[in-house]
Design a protein around this motif. Sequence first.
Motif, mmCIF file in Angstrom:
data_model
loop_
_atom_site.group_PDB
_atom_site.id
_atom_site.type_symbol
_atom_site.label_atom_id
_atom_site.label_comp_id
_atom_site.label_asym_id
_atom_site.label_seq_id
_atom_site.Cartn_x
_atom_site.Cartn_y
_atom_site.Cartn_z
ATOM 1 N N SER A 1 20.392 59.018 -15.321
ATOM 2 C CA SER A 1 20.927 60.171 -16.054
ATOM 3 C C SER A 1 19.891 61.278 -16.225
ATOM 4 C CB SER A 1 21.425 59.730 -17.438
ATOM 5 O OG SER A 1 22.483 58.797 -17.317
ATOM 6 N N GLY A 2 18.694 61.060 -15.721
ATOM 7 C CA GLY A 2 17.644 62.059 -15.830
ATOM 8 C C GLY A 2 16.765 61.912 -17.052
ATOM 9 N N ILE A 3 16.963 60.862 -17.827
ATOM 10 C CA ILE A 3 16.107 60.612 -18.992
ATOM 11 C C ILE A 3 14.729 60.162 -18.511
ATOM 12 C CG2 ILE A 3 15.748 59.069 -20.972
ATOM 13 C CD1 ILE A 3 18.808 59.052 -21.336
ATOM 14 N N THR A 4 13.702 60.816 -19.032
ATOM 15 C CA THR A 4 12.326 60.452 -18.676
ATOM 16 C C THR A 4 11.523 59.958 -19.886
ATOM 17 O OG1 THR A 4 11.535 62.718 -19.033
ATOM 18 C CG2 THR A 4 12.272 62.147 -16.804
ATOM 19 N N THR A 5 12.086 60.092 -21.072
ATOM 20 C CA THR A 5 11.374 59.784 -22.306
ATOM 21 C C THR A 5 11.906 58.478 -22.904
ATOM 22 O OG1 THR A 5 11.143 62.160 -22.699
ATOM 23 C CG2 THR A 5 10.671 60.698 -24.545
ATOM 24 N N PHE A 6 11.006 57.522 -23.138
ATOM 25 C CA PHE A 6 11.379 56.190 -23.613
ATOM 26 C C PHE A 6 10.574 55.863 -24.868
ATOM 27 C CE2 PHE A 6 12.540 56.402 -19.234
ATOM 28 C CZ PHE A 6 13.724 55.693 -19.142
ATOM 29 N N ASP A 7 11.296 55.515 -25.928
ATOM 30 C CA ASP A 7 10.672 55.272 -27.232
ATOM 31 C C ASP A 7 10.843 53.821 -27.650
ATOM 32 O OD1 ASP A 7 9.625 56.432 -29.939
ATOM 33 O OD2 ASP A 7 11.355 55.189 -30.458
ATOM 34 N N THR A 8 9.764 53.236 -28.147
ATOM 35 C CA THR A 8 9.811 51.862 -28.630
ATOM 36 C C THR A 8 8.814 51.719 -29.774
ATOM 37 O OG1 THR A 8 9.723 49.537 -27.934
ATOM 38 C CG2 THR A 8 8.098 51.025 -26.935
ATOM 39 N N ALA A 9 8.549 50.497 -30.213
ATOM 40 C CA ALA A 9 7.552 50.227 -31.252
ATOM 41 C C ALA A 9 7.148 48.769 -31.158
ATOM 42 C CB ALA A 9 8.114 50.526 -32.642
ATOM 43 N N ASP A 10 5.933 48.476 -31.574
ATOM 44 C CA ASP A 10 5.465 47.087 -31.491
ATOM 45 C C ASP A 10 6.295 46.153 -32.370
ATOM 46 O OD1 ASP A 10 4.473 47.988 -33.943
ATOM 47 O OD2 ASP A 10 2.375 47.544 -33.479
ATOM 48 N N VAL A 11 6.814 46.667 -33.472
ATOM 49 C CA VAL A 11 7.555 45.814 -34.404
ATOM 50 C C VAL A 11 8.973 45.504 -33.939
ATOM 51 C CG1 VAL A 11 8.513 47.683 -35.827
ATOM 52 C CG2 VAL A 11 7.995 45.467 -36.880
ATOM 53 N N TYR A 12 9.514 46.265 -33.009
ATOM 54 C CA TYR A 12 10.881 46.024 -32.569
ATOM 55 C C TYR A 12 10.982 44.647 -31.919
ATOM 56 C CZ TYR A 12 11.616 51.105 -33.138
ATOM 57 O OH TYR A 12 11.706 52.390 -33.629
ATOM 58 N N ALA A 13 11.867 43.831 -32.473
ATOM 59 C CA ALA A 13 12.041 42.442 -32.017
ATOM 60 C C ALA A 13 10.702 41.720 -31.983
ATOM 61 C CB ALA A 13 12.711 42.389 -30.641
ATOM 62 N N ASN A 14 9.832 42.079 -32.928
ATOM 63 C CA ASN A 14 8.515 41.449 -33.059
ATOM 64 C C ASN A 14 7.773 41.427 -31.723
ATOM 65 O OD1 ASN A 14 6.411 40.283 -34.449
ATOM 66 N ND2 ASN A 14 7.149 38.190 -34.122
ATOM 67 N N THR A 15 7.607 42.586 -31.129
ATOM 68 C CA THR A 15 6.872 42.871 -29.883
ATOM 69 C C THR A 15 7.711 42.664 -28.613
ATOM 70 O OG1 THR A 15 5.844 40.699 -29.378
ATOM 71 C CG2 THR A 15 4.703 42.125 -30.971
ATOM 72 N N ARG A 16 8.824 41.958 -28.706
ATOM 73 C CA ARG A 16 9.583 41.668 -27.484
ATOM 74 C C ARG A 16 10.181 42.930 -26.866
ATOM 75 N NH1 ARG A 16 11.197 37.661 -30.944
ATOM 76 N NH2 ARG A 16 13.262 38.598 -31.265
ATOM 77 N N ALA A 17 10.543 43.907 -27.689
ATOM 78 C CA ALA A 17 11.157 45.132 -27.157
ATOM 79 C C ALA A 17 10.184 45.875 -26.242
ATOM 80 C CB ALA A 17 11.613 46.035 -28.301
ATOM 81 N N GLU A 18 8.920 45.939 -26.640
ATOM 82 C CA GLU A 18 7.921 46.581 -25.776
ATOM 83 C C GLU A 18 7.801 45.846 -24.448
ATOM 84 O OE1 GLU A 18 4.544 48.856 -28.409
ATOM 85 O OE2 GLU A 18 4.277 46.703 -28.082
ATOM 86 N N SER A 19 7.780 44.529 -24.505
ATOM 87 C CA SER A 19 7.643 43.735 -23.273
ATOM 88 C C SER A 19 8.828 43.948 -22.346
ATOM 89 C CB SER A 19 7.508 42.248 -23.616
ATOM 90 O OG SER A 19 6.334 42.012 -24.366
ATOM 91 N N VAL A 20 10.030 43.963 -22.901
ATOM 92 C CA VAL A 20 11.231 44.192 -22.084
ATOM 93 C C VAL A 20 11.183 45.573 -21.447
ATOM 94 C CG1 VAL A 20 13.741 44.434 -22.111
ATOM 95 C CG2 VAL A 20 12.659 42.583 -23.397
ATOM 96 N N LEU A 21 10.797 46.585 -22.215
ATOM 97 C CA LEU A 21 10.728 47.936 -21.675
ATOM 98 C C LEU A 21 9.674 48.023 -20.579
ATOM 99 C CD1 LEU A 21 11.767 50.837 -21.829
ATOM 100 C CD2 LEU A 21 9.976 51.309 -23.518
ATOM 101 N N GLY A 22 8.540 47.371 -20.798
ATOM 102 C CA GLY A 22 7.503 47.378 -19.777
ATOM 103 C C GLY A 22 7.990 46.800 -18.463
ATOM 104 N N ARG A 23 8.713 45.694 -18.547
ATOM 105 C CA ARG A 23 9.248 45.083 -17.314
ATOM 106 C C ARG A 23 10.338 45.957 -16.696
ATOM 107 N NH1 ARG A 23 8.307 40.355 -20.534
ATOM 108 N NH2 ARG A 23 10.453 40.315 -21.322
ATOM 109 N N ALA A 24 11.164 46.585 -17.544
ATOM 110 C CA ALA A 24 12.258 47.413 -17.030
ATOM 111 C C ALA A 24 11.744 48.655 -16.302
ATOM 112 C CB ALA A 24 13.178 47.826 -18.170
#
Length: 326
Positions: free
Chosen positions: A43-66
């Motif tokens: 869709s042209g989105i280039t900006t991705f926001d997360t935080a270390d606390v989201y899902a107790n660090t798992r959200a960052e890991s998922v985003l990194g792999r994605a």
Amino acid sequence: MEFRRLGRSGLSVSEISYGNWITHGSQVEEEQAHACVRAALDSGITTFDTADVYANTRAESVLGRALAGQRRESLEILTKVFWPTGPGGPNDRGLGRKHIIESANASLKRLQTDYVDVYQAHRFDESVPLEETFLAFADLVRAGKVLYIGVSEWKADQIRRGAELARELHVPFISNQPQYSMLWRVIEAEVVPASEREGISQIVFSPIAQGVLTGKYLPGRPVPEGSRATDESGKNFIARLLRDELLEKVQQLKPIADDLGLSMAQLAVAWVLQNQNVASAIIGATRPEQVTGNAKAAGVRLDADVLDRIDKALDGAVKTDPTLGG
């Protein structure tokens, strides 16, 4: 997709950002999370926001792999520090130097990147000298691990104090991430004017009020299965909005959206982008089609009469008291 500069900096972000609070590592499986990220990129989105606390660090890991395999220079990756993520030790939270430096290094590993574009203080920390916090941020900038500094849910006076220190330390402090929507306008009276003076933009979260402004929550009806209102990490946040009198007012937005050829969610996202101090609106999703649909709010311009109709529909349901923020 359209793009806006963050404050007076040279950094451009997509008008729609993709955020993974509640969803990644929690509400949706990894394969579905990756599909949502692909939809965002498509869709042209280039900006991705997360935080270390989201899902107790798992959200960052998922985003990194994605995002693995994407051209890093074509992305803006934002994360945050403040809340505890470890076993709850005395230095596992807050904006002290030790926690900031260790959290930044851990976030970079999980996100599979050498640097983050914007590193954000997730809340203001009254227990730590602001000088210590900004000096730690400045050292991360000078080390090349962080390009810009941002904050989240800071009040106007806190933003002014941070901006003064940032100037002294020659640190690019460029953004605040507050909650903002048709229903929650508490930043307008004080935070936005202070930010404009300091050259800081808003990257807003919850523009559709955790789904309430999509119209899917109906007065007098049970909440839909699988919605954020049924998720452990989100239901407390949304519960205050699930009042019949408020939901009845939200339903009055449907004819306005229909007249414009927009979904109610698109109308809600487009509304926050009418504020010129808002650089980007963060959307979350559990399905790729939600990303694709909401991303179409980029570039939509609402006339004054439309904004007036929205205000009349929501009269009595809007929160504007600046003391409610932060």
